[in-house]
Design a protein around this motif. Structure first.
Motif, mmCIF file in Angstrom:
data_model
loop_
_atom_site.group_PDB
_atom_site.id
_atom_site.type_symbol
_atom_site.label_atom_id
_atom_site.label_comp_id
_atom_site.label_asym_id
_atom_site.label_seq_id
_atom_site.Cartn_x
_atom_site.Cartn_y
_atom_site.Cartn_z
ATOM 1 N N ARG A 78 -20.923 38.927 -11.497
ATOM 2 C CA ARG A 78 -20.378 40.258 -11.758
ATOM 3 C C ARG A 78 -19.532 40.211 -13.027
ATOM 4 O O ARG A 78 -18.496 39.549 -13.073
ATOM 5 N N ILE A 79 -19.971 40.941 -14.060
ATOM 6 C CA ILE A 79 -19.286 40.933 -15.358
ATOM 7 C C ILE A 79 -19.058 42.367 -15.805
ATOM 8 O O ILE A 79 -19.990 43.180 -15.828
ATOM 9 N N ALA A 80 -17.825 42.684 -16.164
ATOM 10 C CA ALA A 80 -17.492 44.006 -16.706
ATOM 11 C C ALA A 80 -17.299 43.910 -18.210
ATOM 12 O O ALA A 80 -16.882 42.870 -18.734
ATOM 13 N N ALA A 82 -13.906 47.652 -12.746
ATOM 14 C CA ALA A 82 -13.912 46.431 -13.559
ATOM 15 C C ALA A 82 -13.305 45.265 -12.804
ATOM 16 O O ALA A 82 -13.782 44.125 -12.886
ATOM 17 N N GLN A 83 -12.255 45.536 -12.043
ATOM 18 C CA GLN A 83 -11.569 44.454 -11.332
ATOM 19 C C GLN A 83 -12.335 43.976 -10.107
ATOM 20 O O GLN A 83 -11.971 42.961 -9.498
ATOM 21 N N CYS A 96 -15.138 42.807 -10.547
ATOM 22 C CA CYS A 96 -15.948 41.766 -11.179
ATOM 23 C C CYS A 96 -15.179 40.444 -11.254
ATOM 24 O O CYS A 96 -13.951 40.405 -11.120
ATOM 25 N N THR A 97 -15.916 39.377 -11.483
ATOM 26 C CA THR A 97 -15.314 38.048 -11.646
ATOM 27 C C THR A 97 -14.799 37.871 -13.063
ATOM 28 O O THR A 97 -13.714 37.315 -13.281
ATOM 29 N N ARG A 98 -15.568 38.343 -14.023
ATOM 30 C CA ARG A 98 -15.276 38.138 -15.433
ATOM 31 C C ARG A 98 -15.352 39.465 -16.160
ATOM 32 O O ARG A 98 -16.102 40.353 -15.759
ATOM 33 N N ALA A 99 -14.570 39.600 -17.218
ATOM 34 C CA ALA A 99 -14.638 40.825 -18.007
ATOM 35 C C ALA A 99 -14.446 40.502 -19.483
ATOM 36 O O ALA A 99 -13.689 39.601 -19.845
ATOM 37 N N ALA A 140 -11.349 39.059 -14.680
ATOM 38 C CA ALA A 140 -11.310 40.515 -14.819
ATOM 39 C C ALA A 140 -9.882 41.058 -14.776
ATOM 40 O O ALA A 140 -9.538 41.952 -15.560
ATOM 41 N N VAL A 186 -8.252 43.317 -17.772
ATOM 42 C CA VAL A 186 -7.715 44.667 -17.579
ATOM 43 C C VAL A 186 -6.270 44.736 -18.059
ATOM 44 O O VAL A 186 -5.868 45.707 -18.719
#
Length: 231
Positions: A35-37, A199-200, A202-205, A219, A223
């Motif tokens: 999961r990536i934002a 977004a949060q 997700c694991t990574r952003a 994430a 943020v």
């Protein structure tokens, strides 16, 4: 696990006066988390980054590969692995009803029309949309349209799901419903969003600003960085 890689991938477009304008600076990054934002202001380059992932745009420099497939030379094979959900579902839903739209998605999978219709009905039931099968797309709420667009893409079982601002047109109830649907999916998911709660999840952003990734990490940290940029 998917392997998504940008190696020096940049995008420049020609302006009306014949000059080149850079909308994504040369970017090198590997995207393997589930999961990536991608977050950033309007015009920052985040949608351009996403469109590189299924050949909707091609890099002006460098390369983009999805599981070893080059988006420039193997675009058709890439699109079989990557499902793309647009911000506005009406730009994606082209048939009169949800059932017909999913049938259209399944035309390569099921050659027989009765099999295709049965499979499409099953997809709608799977995502809790069976009651909407015969409704006009224009009679659906924004949330219902977005969920139908998502189901249409998922019908062909892509390995990677890319979403461009999926909650922008949704009210709070439908945003929460979308979040729960996305959380349950087995596919790798990469999405651009202004919804910082989403977004949060997700694991990574990645934080994108002025055509470049300015932060890449957990994430929650991304943020926090984004909030500080515009506080």
């Amino acid at each position: 696990m998917n392997h998504v890689a940008l190696c020096g991938a940049g995008v420049s477009v020609e302006t009306a006066d014949g000059n080149l304008r850079t909308i994504l600076k040369p970017t090198t990054v590997e995207l393997t988390e589930q999961r990536i934002a991608v977050i950033g202001a309007n015009g920052s380059g985040k949608s351009t980054l996403l469109r590189l992932l299924n050949s909707l745009m091609l890099p002006s420099s460098g390369t983009v590969t999805i599981n070893g497939l080059d988006t420039r030379t193997q675009g058709r094979a890439v699109r079989r692995q990557v499902g793309f959900v647009f911000t506005d579902p009406l730009s994606q839903l082209v048939m009169p009803t949800p059932l017909e739209d999913i049938e259209l998605s399944l035309r390569r999978v099921h050659k027989s029309a009765p099999e295709r219709r049965s499979a499409a009905a099953g997809v709608l039931e799977q995502y809790g949309l069976g009651a909407l099968a015969a409704n006009s797309i224009y009679e659906l709420s924004g949330g219902e349209r977005q969920l139908v667009a998502l189901a249409t893409v998922l019908a062909v079982q892509p390995r990677l799901l890319v979403l461009d601002e999926p909650s922008t047109l949704l009210d709070l109830r439908n945003s929460r419903l979308l979040r729960s649907r996305l959380a349950a999916l087995p596919q790798q998911l990469i999405m651009a969003t202004h919804d910082l709660e989403l977004a949060q999840d997700c694991t990574r952003a990645l934080v994108v600003d002025d055509g470049a990734i300015v932060f890449d990490g957990p994430a929650a940290d991304a943020v926090a960085r984004y909030r500080r940029m515009y506080s």
